[in-house]
Motif scaffolding. Structure first.
Motif, mmCIF file in Angstrom:
data_model
loop_
_atom_site.group_PDB
_atom_site.id
_atom_site.type_symbol
_atom_site.label_atom_id
_atom_site.label_comp_id
_atom_site.label_asym_id
_atom_site.label_seq_id
_atom_site.Cartn_x
_atom_site.Cartn_y
_atom_site.Cartn_z
ATOM 1 N N GLY A 59 -1.826 3.989 -6.389
ATOM 2 C CA GLY A 59 -2.016 5.428 -5.599
ATOM 3 C C GLY A 59 -3.435 4.691 -4.663
ATOM 4 O O GLY A 59 -3.812 5.714 -4.004
ATOM 5 N N HIS A 60 -3.504 3.677 -4.439
ATOM 6 C CA HIS A 60 -4.509 3.152 -3.468
ATOM 7 C C HIS A 60 -4.205 3.438 -2.100
ATOM 8 O O HIS A 60 -3.027 3.497 -1.723
ATOM 9 N N THR A 61 -5.085 3.226 -1.267
ATOM 10 C CA THR A 61 -4.913 3.329 0.145
ATOM 11 C C THR A 61 -4.718 1.735 0.529
ATOM 12 O O THR A 61 -4.519 0.852 -0.067
ATOM 13 N N PRO A 108 -4.052 -6.092 2.204
ATOM 14 C CA PRO A 108 -5.404 -5.455 2.539
ATOM 15 C C PRO A 108 -6.421 -6.496 2.882
ATOM 16 O O PRO A 108 -6.212 -7.716 2.116
ATOM 17 N N LYS A 109 -7.476 -6.508 3.672
ATOM 18 C CA LYS A 109 -8.274 -7.415 3.927
ATOM 19 C C LYS A 109 -9.075 -7.841 2.742
ATOM 20 O O LYS A 109 -9.350 -9.004 2.529
ATOM 21 N N ALA A 139 1.050 -1.269 -0.149
ATOM 22 C CA ALA A 139 0.270 0.048 -0.238
ATOM 23 C C ALA A 139 0.788 1.143 0.031
ATOM 24 O O ALA A 139 0.460 2.310 -0.680
ATOM 25 N N TYR A 140 1.780 1.262 0.715
ATOM 26 C CA TYR A 140 2.908 2.461 0.672
ATOM 27 C C TYR A 140 3.169 3.116 -0.644
ATOM 28 O O TYR A 140 3.578 4.054 -0.777
ATOM 29 N N ARG A 141 3.553 1.799 -1.239
ATOM 30 C CA ARG A 141 4.072 2.131 -2.506
ATOM 31 C C ARG A 141 3.106 1.417 -3.608
ATOM 32 O O ARG A 141 3.766 1.002 -4.820
ATOM 33 N N CYS A 142 1.969 1.721 -3.523
ATOM 34 C CA CYS A 142 1.117 1.138 -4.471
ATOM 35 C C CYS A 142 1.367 1.866 -5.863
ATOM 36 O O CYS A 142 1.138 3.163 -5.915
ATOM 37 N N GLY A 168 8.857 7.128 6.430
ATOM 38 C CA GLY A 168 7.766 7.194 5.537
ATOM 39 C C GLY A 168 6.500 6.554 6.024
ATOM 40 O O GLY A 168 5.424 6.894 5.381
ATOM 41 N N ASP A 169 6.657 5.391 6.678
ATOM 42 C CA ASP A 169 5.294 4.645 6.927
ATOM 43 C C ASP A 169 5.743 3.906 8.251
ATOM 44 O O ASP A 169 6.910 3.331 8.670
#
Length: 449
Positions: A197-199, A243-244, A191-194, A369-370
């Motif tokens: 640009g998704h969450t 992600p779930k 997610a951090y490097r999607c 960063g995360d």
């Protein structure tokens, strides 16, 4: 003098490494395989709870736990007592050829930790990589198919079969020639490097679409795929949670095409995330689960837990001489008692405490960063620039080394992340020390840019 077993925070009495440690490190370099990776010169002598004492009398707070192995802490009295009692009765018999009571006893208890109405069966191994090897064989045996799908960034072990699934660092594969055929890799939802640009909740939809509409249509038919293996939270990949929805959709795909969903819980399982298994946070029911590390508080044990209809291989199809050793099983039974007795809940509570106190770190520190993870499986990613997200492995390494010299043991994960995986018994005082120390180290590391 206060002993290490009575301490809750570090005590450093020499420069690091101390004189005895230096001698042992030199001897190690002369006689030990150079393939091991050591981040700093800790020479451990004893451990109690979350504390480790080295050969020079320095005492450290351990937020690595032997790579997430010492789930109940170092040398928990109940685990030690169980080991000692069993060692005096029966050390080895081999469950491949003979019976003993603790084999089905632990298998039944492990099966009951897994959600779902289907009955479970268990095969015991010596390690995580052996558990993955067994899972690969079982998936192929149960489906009569050959191909396996894994994820970039995944780490599943270093034996030749599991190494074929591993795609974490090229150095882990370099120089070993051809690996197992029939293995394909796809991107992991990072997610951090999607790329899209998704969450953290939505990253990965395009990966699933590519799997179904490109890979299955253009490269190989899903009827050829025996299993898809995934870490619900990548370990060596940088403590990256899937992600779930991604895990739920992956299960749907596997169910639709008769593919075994294999969940690698070697590092994330046994209560570390505040539940028995990390996949429980997504509400899925895997066909095969691999476990090891925290399963026996430091004794060499691994396991695969599978639905009974899946674990239907015939006698002689798979076996082990030492897997399910009586002493290791005793340690695991004691470990389960402790986890059920409050340590899983403590992992959930202390994980929440740590995430509360690190929630502002991306604003507080320009090289963070995360911060991500679940329970006491916490990943901190270091970057040179928060805007570009340029990886800063050197700064991560600096923080790890600085922490060691302040009495805190942590390890890296992935190219530029730091992992926190302490024993599940830590308290707020120890969490506060660790977080305070890391903040000091991060401030010092920031001066390097």
């Amino acid at each position: 003098m206060i002993t290490a077993s009575e301490m809750k925070t570090p005590r450093l009495v020499t420069a690091l490494p101390g004189p005895k440690a230096e001698q042992i490190v030199e001897r190690d370099a002369k006689f030990m395989s150079p393939s091991f990776t050591r981040d700093y010169p800790l020479v451990a002598k004893s451990g109690h709870g979350a504390m480790v004492e080295d050969v020079d009398g320095n005492v450290f707070l351990d937020f690595a736990a032997g790579i997430a192995v010492c789930s109940t802490g170092h040398c928990h009295p109940k685990v030690v007592a169980a080991i000692q009692k069993q060692a005096a009765q029966l050390i080895h018999m081999s469950g491949t050829d003979f019976y003993y009571e603790s084999l089905p006893l632990l298998a039944e208890r492990l099966g009951k930790t897994v959600p779902g109405s289907e009955e479970k069966k268990v095969f015991f191994t010596n390690s995580g990589t052996e558990a993955v090897e067994a899972a690969m064989k079982l998936a192929r045996y149960a489906t009569k198919r050959e191909k396996l799908i894994a994820f970039y960034g995944g780490f599943h072990g270093r034996t030749m079969g599991s190494l074929s699934l591993t795609a974490s660092k090229s150095t882990q594969r370099k120089g070993f020639g051809g690996l197992l055929s029939g293995v394909e890799h796809i991107p992991y939802p990072y997610a951090y490097r999607c790329a899209h640009g998704h969450t953290a909740e939505t990253c990965g939809a395009e990966i699933l679409e590519t799997l179904e509409n490109q890979i299955f249509k253009r490269l190989f038919d899903p009827s050829e795929v025996a299993g898809i293996i995934i870490e619900p939270i990548q370990g060596e990949g940088g403590y990256v949670p899937a992600p779930k929805f991604f895990l739920q959709e992956l299960q749907r795909i596997c169910t639709q095409y008769g593919i075994m969903l294999i969940v690698d819980e070697v590092q994330s399982g046994m209560g570390r995330t505040g539940k028995w298994w990390a996949f429980e946070h997504a509400g899925i029911e895997p066909d095969i689960i691999t476990s090891a590390k925290g399963i026996a508080s430091g004794m060499p044990l691994g396991a695969i837990i599978a639905k009974s209809r899946v674990m239907n291989w015939k006698p002689g199809s798979h076996g082990t001489t030492f897997g399910g050793n009586p002493v290791c099983l005793a340690a695991s039974l004691a470990t389960m008692d402790l986890l059920e007795g409050g340590m899983i809940e403590n992992a959930r509570k202390m994980g929440h405490y740590i995430f509360q106190h690190t929630a502002n770190w991306t604003n507080k520190f320009k090289i963070v960063g995360d911060v991500r993870g679940k329970g006491l499986m916490v990943g901190i990613e270091f970057v040179r620039d928060q805007r570009t997200k340029e990886r800063a492995g050197d700064l991560r390494n600096a923080v790890v080394d600085l922490a060691f010299h302040k009495g805190l043991l942590v390890l890296g994960a992935g190219e530029n992340s730091l992992r926190l995986s302490p024993p599940l018994l830590i308290d707020e005082e120890q969490a506060d020390f660790a977080l305070r120390t890391l903040e000091e180290c991060i401030r010092e590391a920031e001066k390097k840019i």
